[in-house]
Motif scaffolding. Structure first.
Motif, PDB file in Angstrom:
ATOM      1  N   ALA A  35       0.760  -1.222  -0.113  1.00 14.64           N
ATOM      2  CA  ALA A  35      -0.178   0.052  -0.065  1.00 14.64           C
ATOM      3  C   ALA A  35       0.812   1.474  -0.034  1.00 14.64           C
ATOM      4  O   ALA A  35       1.783   1.436   0.796  1.00 14.64           O
ATOM      5  N   GLY A  36       0.609   2.380  -0.832  1.00 15.55           N
ATOM      6  CA  GLY A  36       1.066   3.506  -0.948  1.00 15.55           C
ATOM      7  C   GLY A  36       2.331   3.407  -1.705  1.00 15.55           C
ATOM      8  O   GLY A  36       3.264   4.557  -1.798  1.00 15.55           O
ATOM      9  N   ARG A  37       2.852   2.521  -2.392  1.00 18.47           N
ATOM     10  CA  ARG A  37       4.271   2.292  -3.102  1.00 18.47           C
ATOM     11  C   ARG A  37       3.864   1.678  -4.353  1.00 18.47           C
ATOM     12  O   ARG A  37       2.898   0.817  -4.582  1.00 18.47           O
ATOM     13  N   GLU A  38       4.533   2.225  -5.431  1.00 20.11           N
ATOM     14  CA  GLU A  38       4.487   1.912  -6.970  1.00 20.11           C
ATOM     15  C   GLU A  38       6.037   1.540  -7.195  1.00 20.11           C
ATOM     16  O   GLU A  38       6.779   2.365  -7.006  1.00 20.11           O
ATOM     17  N   ARG A  39       6.120   0.357  -7.977  1.00 19.87           N
ATOM     18  CA  ARG A  39       7.500   0.239  -8.352  1.00 19.87           C
ATOM     19  C   ARG A  39       7.368   0.179  -9.993  1.00 19.87           C
ATOM     20  O   ARG A  39       6.527  -0.422 -10.586  1.00 19.87           O
TER      21      ARG A  39
END
Length: 127
Positions: A35-39
């Motif tokens: 949650a709250g992270r994009e890679r």
């Protein structure tokens, strides 16, 4: 460049076709680590802290540059219109002589250049 995995032999089954589409989407979509992270490849965007991580290194970006970088990474390979970027980042219509977006893109190029892998390239006559 398409690979051998991107081709289907006719006639094909619907479930095989859907599996191929799912595989393509997984390869081209950002991977959500949690949650709250994009890679995106080796870049990780922490949306809550507004930080970009490259491997073990943190790249310090001001808020507008972070938002701009996120827009670019979410639409890898797509030309992005100058006016749309301006409206989405600054939440207002582009001023006639504003160079704010150009300045932010220039700064972003400088900050991301040493970290290779991605390149911001202008596409002339797209807006």
């Amino acid at each position: 460049m398409p690979s051998a995995n991107d081709y289907l032999i006719k006639p094909f089954q619907t479930r095989v076709f859907i599996a191929h589409i799912d595989a393509l989407l997984r390869r081209t979509s950002p991977q959500k680590s949690h949650a709250g992270r994009e890679r995106f490849g080796i870049y990780e965007f922490d949306l809550a802290a507004e930080q970009v991580k490259f491997g073990d290194h943190r790249i310090g970006l001001p808020q507008k540059e972070f938002e701009l970088a996120l827009q670019f990474f979410r639409r890898l390979g797509e030309p992005l219109c100058h006016s749309r970027l301006f409206e989405s980042i600054w939440m207002k219509s582009e001023a006639a002589h504003s160079r704010a977006l150009d300045t932010q893109v220039s700064m972003l190029r400088t900050r991301l250049r040493p970290h290779n892998g991605y390149r911001l390239t202008p596409v002339y006559r797209t807006g």
